[in-house]
Motif scaffolding. Sequence first.
Motif, mmCIF file in Angstrom:
data_model
loop_
_atom_site.group_PDB
_atom_site.id
_atom_site.type_symbol
_atom_site.label_atom_id
_atom_site.label_comp_id
_atom_site.label_asym_id
_atom_site.label_seq_id
_atom_site.Cartn_x
_atom_site.Cartn_y
_atom_site.Cartn_z
ATOM 1 N N GLU A 23 28.321 15.531 18.159
ATOM 2 C CA GLU A 23 29.322 16.411 18.746
ATOM 3 C C GLU A 23 28.612 17.374 19.683
ATOM 4 O O GLU A 23 27.677 18.067 19.253
ATOM 5 N N PRO A 24 29.018 17.429 20.954
ATOM 6 C CA PRO A 24 28.346 18.319 21.905
ATOM 7 C C PRO A 24 28.762 19.789 21.731
ATOM 8 O O PRO A 24 29.943 20.113 21.765
ATOM 9 N N TYR A 25 27.802 20.640 21.476
ATOM 10 C CA TYR A 25 27.978 22.089 21.466
ATOM 11 C C TYR A 25 26.593 22.704 21.572
ATOM 12 O O TYR A 25 25.588 22.016 21.406
ATOM 13 N N SER A 26 26.519 23.979 21.843
ATOM 14 C CA SER A 26 25.240 24.659 22.066
ATOM 15 C C SER A 26 24.657 25.205 20.771
ATOM 16 O O SER A 26 25.388 25.705 19.918
ATOM 17 N N GLY A 27 23.342 25.106 20.657
ATOM 18 C CA GLY A 27 22.614 25.761 19.579
ATOM 19 C C GLY A 27 22.788 25.122 18.220
ATOM 20 O O GLY A 27 23.450 24.108 18.046
ATOM 21 N N LEU A 28 22.166 25.763 17.248
ATOM 22 C CA LEU A 28 22.264 25.347 15.848
ATOM 23 C C LEU A 28 23.527 25.966 15.270
ATOM 24 O O LEU A 28 23.649 27.188 15.193
ATOM 25 N N LEU A 29 24.492 25.152 14.890
ATOM 26 C CA LEU A 29 25.778 25.672 14.437
ATOM 27 C C LEU A 29 26.017 25.412 12.954
ATOM 28 O O LEU A 29 26.292 26.341 12.196
ATOM 29 N N ARG A 30 25.871 24.180 12.517
ATOM 30 C CA ARG A 30 26.217 23.819 11.149
ATOM 31 C C ARG A 30 25.059 23.956 10.168
ATOM 32 O O ARG A 30 25.286 24.109 8.982
ATOM 33 N N GLY A 31 23.859 23.809 10.638
ATOM 34 C CA GLY A 31 22.708 23.815 9.735
ATOM 35 C C GLY A 31 22.618 22.490 8.999
ATOM 36 O O GLY A 31 23.436 21.589 9.182
ATOM 37 N N ASP A 32 21.595 22.384 8.166
ATOM 38 C CA ASP A 32 21.329 21.120 7.477
ATOM 39 C C ASP A 32 22.481 20.693 6.559
ATOM 40 O O ASP A 32 22.970 19.570 6.644
ATOM 41 N N ALA A 33 22.883 21.576 5.675
ATOM 42 C CA ALA A 33 23.925 21.230 4.707
ATOM 43 C C ALA A 33 25.254 20.955 5.393
ATOM 44 O O ALA A 33 25.939 19.977 5.067
ATOM 45 N N GLY A 34 25.621 21.785 6.357
ATOM 46 C CA GLY A 34 26.881 21.588 7.071
ATOM 47 C C GLY A 34 26.915 20.272 7.825
ATOM 48 O O GLY A 34 27.936 19.581 7.845
#
Length: 65
Positions: A23-34
Amino acid sequence: MAEAFANDPETIFRFVADDVLYEPYSGLLRGDAGTFFSRAGNSVDQASLLSTLLDLSLIHISEPT
């Protein structure tokens, strides 16, 4: 998490490459678990998940010399 992949680096890589939707979006958003639980993330989140799964399976990637 890594135990589910039998600590096999190829299986771990294939999981992230094949089963985690990009999914294209900027930066670290969900993290490993997400990223793991949503099965989706951008390239940063996917790389972070891959790194964590390899670390948890005691597979360490050496730095190039």
